[in-house]
Design an enzyme around this catalytic site. Structure first.
Site, PDB file in Angstrom:
ATOM      1  N   SER A   1      28.269  -5.628   2.024  1.00  0.00           N
ATOM      2  CA  SER A   1      28.565  -4.716   2.958  1.00  0.00           C
ATOM      3  C   SER A   1      28.393  -3.222   2.693  1.00  0.00           C
ATOM      4  O   SER A   1      28.571  -3.205   1.357  1.00  0.00           O
ATOM      5  CB  SER A   1      29.876  -4.737   3.674  1.00  0.00           C
ATOM      6  OG  SER A   1      30.461  -3.590   4.344  1.00  0.00           O
TER       7      SER A   1
ATOM      8  N   TYR B   1      38.839  -5.391   2.602  1.00  0.00           N
ATOM      9  CA  TYR B   1      37.347  -5.592   2.988  1.00  0.00           C
ATOM     10  C   TYR B   1      36.611  -5.289   1.891  1.00  0.00           C
ATOM     11  O   TYR B   1      35.845  -5.916   1.236  1.00  0.00           O
ATOM     12  CB  TYR B   1      36.842  -5.118   4.052  1.00  0.00           C
ATOM     13  CG  TYR B   1      35.655  -5.791   4.665  1.00  0.00           C
ATOM     14  CD1 TYR B   1      35.414  -7.223   4.844  1.00  0.00           C
ATOM     15  CD2 TYR B   1      34.531  -4.838   4.793  1.00  0.00           C
ATOM     16  CE1 TYR B   1      33.995  -7.479   5.202  1.00  0.00           C
ATOM     17  CE2 TYR B   1      33.248  -5.242   5.257  1.00  0.00           C
ATOM     18  CZ  TYR B   1      33.004  -6.565   5.322  1.00  0.00           C
ATOM     19  OH  TYR B   1      31.759  -7.023   5.753  1.00  0.00           O
TER      20      TYR B   1
END
Length: 247
Positions: free
Chosen positions: A142, A156
């Site tokens: 990501s 995350y």
């Protein structure tokens, strides 16, 4: 041009929608037979399988929660039983916790690490037992592992940052076996979970250099390149497909 991975077998976790579905379809278009996993939506997974079969490739969808190590190992081993080999592993399935750090309990932490960190490790561990020279492992990370531009991404981001270390170390370990390991960090991508017309889209677009979201197919194109023969000298690398988000 011919198909770059004709006759190869690919395994894509979380391949029923979004980036995972786009990756599965692109790998099939390049000549691979594809196994995908899904957790809940069997109908969506079967739609992807049908689209792959229409391209003349074999495909199968397996229900497997990436948080369950046994289910993941069984899915990978089952792919080898079904197709006779395994050449490409794409670790795409992910948990996506977003919110203030105070709201997360130990169960949230454990679930996120189980899906985003432990699952890629176990999948790679299982896959390399079957891979021959020319194998490919591609982790999907990501952009927030590179640049945490917004609050609420601490859990995350931490989990996705772990994939950088895993990719580098595995690339080093598996290099002598001619198996490459690389990481693709998508930026803002138009999916159901993060639509390009969502409430934060205009703000997010402003953080990119190109001013707009990616399509899932943009990420899939990079994965397909890394899965193919032209990427044989690339390993341990992180490729940001983020429209300049980290620039």
């Amino acid at each position: 041009m011919g198909k770059t991975i004709e006759g190869k077998v690919a395994f894509v976790s979380g391949g029923s929608r979004g980036i995972g579905a786009a990756v599965a379809l692109r790998l099939a278009s390049e000549g691979a037979d594809v196994a995908i996993t899904f957790q809940q939506n069997k109908d969506r997974a079967e739609e992807v399988v049908e689209l792959i079969r229409r391209q003349g490739r074999r495909a199968v969808a397996v229900r497997a929660d990436s948080a369950d190590p046994d289910a993941l190992v069984d899915a990978l081993n089952g792919t080898v039983t079904e197709f006779g080999r395994l050449d490409i592993l794409v670790n795409n399935a992910a948990a996506f916790p977003v919110g203030p750090i105070e709201q997360f309990g130990p169960d949230d932490l454990d679930q996120t690490i189980a899906v985003n960190v432990r699952a890629p490790f176990i999948a790679a561990q299982t896959a390399v037992r079957h891979m021959e020279s020319g194998g490919r492992i591609i982790n999907i990370g990501s952009n927030v592992a590179v640049r945490a531009a917004f609050p609420g991404f601490s859990l995350y981001s931490m989990s996705k940052t772990a994939l950088i270390g895993l990719t580098k170390a595995l690339g080093r370990e598996l290099g002598p076996r001619a198996i490459t390991v690389n990481l693709v960090n998508p930026g803002p991508t138009d999916t159901e979970l993060n639509p390009s017309d969502g409430p934060m889209a205009e703000t997010v677009n402003g953080f990119t250099a190109v001013g707009h979201y990616a399509d899932p197919e943009d990420i899939a194109a990079t994965v397909a390149f890394l899965a193919g023969p032209d990427a044989r000298y690339i390993t341990g690398a992180t490729v940001d497909v983020d429209g300049g988000f980290a620039a």
